[in-house]
Structures are given as C-alpha cells and as structure tokens.
Design an enzyme around this catalytic site. Structure first.
Site, PDB file in Angstrom:
ATOM      1  N   ASN A  95      55.257  53.547  37.584  1.00 23.43           N
ATOM      2  CA  ASN A  95      54.440  53.944  38.227  1.00 23.43           C
ATOM      3  C   ASN A  95      52.361  53.972  38.404  1.00 23.43           C
ATOM      4  O   ASN A  95      51.483  54.453  38.816  1.00 23.43           O
ATOM      5  CB  ASN A  95      53.440  55.154  36.722  1.00 23.43           C
ATOM      6  CG  ASN A  95      55.419  56.679  37.090  1.00 23.43           C
ATOM      7  OD1 ASN A  95      55.929  55.810  38.045  1.00 23.43           O
ATOM      8  ND2 ASN A  95      55.093  56.603  36.050  1.00 23.43           N
ATOM      9  N   HIS A 175      49.557  61.048  24.633  1.00 24.57           N
ATOM     10  CA  HIS A 175      50.675  62.209  24.645  1.00 24.57           C
ATOM     11  C   HIS A 175      51.566  61.834  24.929  1.00 24.57           C
ATOM     12  O   HIS A 175      51.762  61.158  25.306  1.00 24.57           O
ATOM     13  CB  HIS A 175      50.067  62.449  26.382  1.00 24.57           C
ATOM     14  CG  HIS A 175      51.652  63.540  27.272  1.00 24.57           C
ATOM     15  ND1 HIS A 175      51.817  64.860  25.997  1.00 24.57           N
ATOM     16  CD2 HIS A 175      52.083  63.946  28.259  1.00 24.57           C
ATOM     17  CE1 HIS A 175      52.563  65.444  26.467  1.00 24.57           C
ATOM     18  NE2 HIS A 175      52.534  64.476  28.438  1.00 24.57           N
TER      19      HIS A 175
HETATM   20  N1  APR Z   1      52.543  58.452  46.362  1.00 22.74           N
HETATM   21  C1  APR Z   1      52.562  59.993  46.449  1.00 22.74           C
HETATM   22  N2  APR Z   1      54.138  60.584  46.331  1.00 22.74           N
HETATM   23  C2  APR Z   1      54.675  60.000  45.724  1.00 22.74           C
HETATM   24  C3  APR Z   1      54.337  58.191  45.334  1.00 22.74           C
HETATM   25  C4  APR Z   1      53.077  58.180  45.875  1.00 22.74           C
HETATM   26  N3  APR Z   1      52.670  56.701  46.356  1.00 22.74           N
HETATM   27  N4  APR Z   1      55.356  57.947  45.420  1.00 22.74           N
HETATM   28  C5  APR Z   1      56.139  58.901  44.741  1.00 22.74           C
HETATM   29  N5  APR Z   1      55.915  59.786  44.800  1.00 22.74           N
HETATM   30  C6  APR Z   1      56.417  61.758  44.741  1.00 22.74           C
HETATM   31  C7  APR Z   1      58.266  61.405  44.951  1.00 22.74           C
HETATM   32  O1  APR Z   1      58.856  61.864  45.950  1.00 22.74           O
HETATM   33  C8  APR Z   1      57.856  62.706  43.826  1.00 22.74           C
HETATM   34  O2  APR Z   1      58.359  64.268  44.882  1.00 22.74           O
HETATM   35  O3  APR Z   1      56.060  62.049  43.293  1.00 22.74           O
HETATM   36  C9  APR Z   1      56.875  62.908  43.711  1.00 22.74           C
HETATM   37  C10 APR Z   1      56.966  63.566  41.777  1.00 22.74           C
HETATM   38  O4  APR Z   1      58.166  64.468  41.803  1.00 22.74           O
HETATM   39  P1  APR Z   1      59.342  64.608  40.530  1.00 22.74           P
HETATM   40  O5  APR Z   1      59.693  63.433  40.890  1.00 22.74           O
HETATM   41  O6  APR Z   1      59.854  65.877  40.708  1.00 22.74           O
HETATM   42  O7  APR Z   1      58.197  64.301  39.051  1.00 22.74           O
HETATM   43  P2  APR Z   1      58.028  65.233  38.624  1.00 22.74           P
HETATM   44  O8  APR Z   1      58.926  66.373  37.497  1.00 22.74           O
HETATM   45  O9  APR Z   1      56.672  65.623  39.332  1.00 22.74           O
HETATM   46  O10 APR Z   1      56.330  64.772  37.578  1.00 22.74           O
HETATM   47  C11 APR Z   1      55.599  63.742  37.784  1.00 22.74           C
HETATM   48  O11 APR Z   1      53.891  64.181  36.201  1.00 22.74           O
HETATM   49  O12 APR Z   1      55.035  65.416  33.990  1.00 22.74           O
HETATM   50  C12 APR Z   1      54.279  64.511  35.204  1.00 22.74           C
HETATM   51  O13 APR Z   1      56.150  62.635  33.538  1.00 22.74           O
HETATM   52  C13 APR Z   1      55.933  63.397  34.579  1.00 22.74           C
HETATM   53  O14 APR Z   1      55.123  61.311  35.733  1.00 22.74           O
HETATM   54  C14 APR Z   1      55.961  62.112  35.768  1.00 22.74           C
HETATM   55  C15 APR Z   1      54.841  62.901  37.165  1.00 22.74           C
END
Ligand code: APR
Length: 311
Positions: A95, A175
């Site tokens: 991340n 958190h």
């Molecule tokens: N740039 C843009 N988007 C990205 C990138 C990037 N480099 N890498 C990943 N993503 C996108 C993924 O394609 C996905 O659509 O980030 C999104 C994450 O969405 P989910 O997997 O549904 O995760 P979500 O439940 O939204 O959580 C995201 O928020 O609360 C925090 O712990 C949680 O770290 C996590 C974040």
C-alpha cells in the site's frame, strides 16, 4: 464556483465516498482507479441516478489524473486489502507503493488540494502522503477517528436504547488495536456514560469498538467495512468544503502536541476550508496519556519499517 473532489480508488470505500458526495451535492467528483473500465462504469452509473435522486453534480471515472486537475480535496482509498498469508509488513509495503504513486500524481495536478487518506495502515499511509506531496500538515489528514468514534457511539446507543445522535464520544490514537476511546469524555446528551452504565458494560463496549473493523471483516470474509468508513470520510469532506469547522478526531501529524513528534496520530481537530485549522490539546489523565503513547509507539514501529525499506 463549482467544487471538485477526486476520489482515488473506485472500490468499495471509494465508490461509496463518491456516491455520498454526489447525493449531498457537495462537489463534482472524479473517480480514479487503475482497473480499466471500473471507474468509468461506476462513475457513469452514479451519474445516471442524478435525474432520479435530483443532484446536479458531474461524476466522471478515469484511469489517469488529467481530469483531477485543480481538485479542492483528494481522497485516497486506493490499496490492497490484506490476504491470507500476508504479513502486516507486506500490506504496509504494497500500500505504500499505491499511496505513493497516487499522491505523486494527484498532488502534481492539484498542488493546493487537501488530502484525506483512508487507505490502511492509515497512520503510516498519512506519513507517506505527506512525505511524497510535501504538503503542509494542515492539508494531509487521515480518516480513522471519526469511524472509530461512530462505532463507539453506535454500540453505546444500542446498549442504552437511546438515539444515536445523542451520544457524544471521542476516540483518539492510531487506527488499530491501540486506539484510545476516551470514556471520561463520553456522554449521552451531556450525561456522563459512567452514570448510565456499569464498568463491565463500558469495558465490553470499548473492546467491541477496538475490534469494530475485525467484526465486519469476520462477517464479510473477503473484504473490510465500507459504508461507515465512507460516511465518516464524507463528514470530513463536508466540514472542509462548507467550512463548518466541525471538531472531529482525525489523524494529523503531531509536532510536539501530546508529547509526540513526527507521527500521525488521531487527536481532536477543527476542520474547515483550510484543512486542519486547530489541533486541540485536551488534558489527559495518566492512564489515557499512557494509552496514547502506546498507540503512537505502534505507529512509530510501522513508519520505521517504511523508512528502512524505502531508503
Ligand atoms: N491507483 C488507483 N487505484 C488503485 C491502485 C492505484 N495504484 N491500486 C489499487 N487500486 C484500487 C483497486 O483497483 C480497487 O478498486 O483500489 C481499490 C480498492 O478497493 P477495494 O479492494 O474494494 O478496497 P476498499 O474496501 O475500498 O478499501 C480500500 O480503504 O478502508 C481502507 O483498509 C481499507 O486500505 C483499504 C482501503
């Protein structure tokens, strides 16, 4: 003048943030994600509900950052959820790369924006965004305390069978497991919680708050919470865009406040048009001070890993 909010990450949290911003008519929204088609599809789908819901905002999805130019706020939700077999450090580094790249590109297009971080591990991701953007601490803010506080308020209201709105609380710290719910300052319409519930009940509610995220993950199995995280993020967005000056617990970089320096830790702040307009240093008792320091130590541990591995 129309306001613009960019939401990076069109997953569960990001899409809900975008939808809530539109529903409240707070700003036009640019939804960014690396997956081809997903931000475009979700953005268009949300736009098509505008005539029915009655909101007049533009929503656009994209894989690039050109359309994000001159955003007032950039919300970063992009990132990987933890998978079986992954260590905490693995998630941290994966991340880190995502937040680093998102921040670099977004900050270039919107050098005056306020960044709101949602990606976990939250406090370390805030540290990353500040380092990469070079923005002042007033414009790099983490969403965690609002969510942790909302969970605590929910559990108290349910336990006492009173309105959710009547419960006021404040959860400080990082958190994670070491968050610090301030029971002493928790009340129901001004009545201290300690007068309404016995210690065993309060301890149970505090523990449920600490485990609030894990409780949802256990149910969902393949992901983490998103409705309450999105709602909490949008409360911050609204306070900034409307200059409401709400006092909310947010992750901010401390520079000596509470005896902590150089780390993002959740504390009460005033959120207005300039971002963090004031950091409140409230008097803590010895137990609360020790708990906040323990929480800061946990954040420090993760940041140290980042510093070592990203040099
Ligand atoms: N740039 C843009 N988007 C990205 C990138 C990037 N480099 N890498 C990943 N993503 C996108 C993924 O394609 C996905 O659509 O980030 C999104 C994450 O969405 P989910 O997997 O549904 O995760 P979500 O439940 O939204 O959580 C995201 O928020 O609360 C925090 O712990 C949680 O770290 C996590 C974040």
């Amino acid at each position: 003048m129309r306001r613009k909010v960019t939401v990076v990450g069109a997953g569960n949290v990001g899409a809900n943030v975008a939808q809530k911003i539109a529903a409240k008519e707070l700003a036009d929204v640019v939804l960014v994600d690396v997956v081809d088609g997903v931000p475009q599809g979700k953005g268009l789908d949300m736009l098509e509900s505008a005539p029915v819901e009655g909101y007049d905002v533009r929503i656009v999805g994209t894989n690039g950052y050109d359309e994000t130019a001159n955003s007032d706020i950039v919300v970063i939700t992009a990132g990987f959820p933890r998978k079986p077999g992954m260590s905490r450090d693995d998630l941290l580094l994966a991340n880190y790369e995502v937040v680093k790249s998102a921040t670099e590109q977004a900050a270039k297009q919107s050098p005056n924006a306020i960044l709101i971080l949602v990606t976990n591990p939250l406090d370390a991701m805030c540290w990353t965004a500040m380092k990469v953007s070079g923005f002042k601490r007033e414009r790099v803010i983490g969403m965690a305390g609002v969510l942790d506080t909302a969970r605590f308020r929910t559990f108290i209201a349910e336990e006492l069978n009173v309105s959710f709105e009547n419960v006021t609380a404040m959860v400080l710290g990082g958190h994670g497991d070491t968050m610090v719910p301030l029971v002493r300052l928790t009340s129901v319409s001004g009545i201290p919680l300690a007068e309404l519930a016995d210690q065993a009940t309060i301890d149970r509610l505090v523990q449920r708050t600490r485990d609030g995220g894990a409780e949802i993950v256990k149910y969902l199995k393949t992901g983490s919470a998103y409705y309450a995280p999105a709602a909490s993020t949008v409360e911050m967005v609204e306070s900034i865009l409307k200059d409401k000056k709400k006092v909310l617990p947010c992750a901010v970089r401390l520079e000596g406040e509470y005896g902590i320096t150089g780390l993002f830790v959740g504390v009460p702040v005033k959120l207005g048009k300039d971002g963090v307009e004031k950091i409140y240093q409230i008097k803590l008792d010895d137990g609360e001070k020790a708990a906040l320091q323990k929480s800061a130590d946990a954040v420090h541990e993760l940041v140290t890993v980042l510093q070592q591995k990203t040099q």
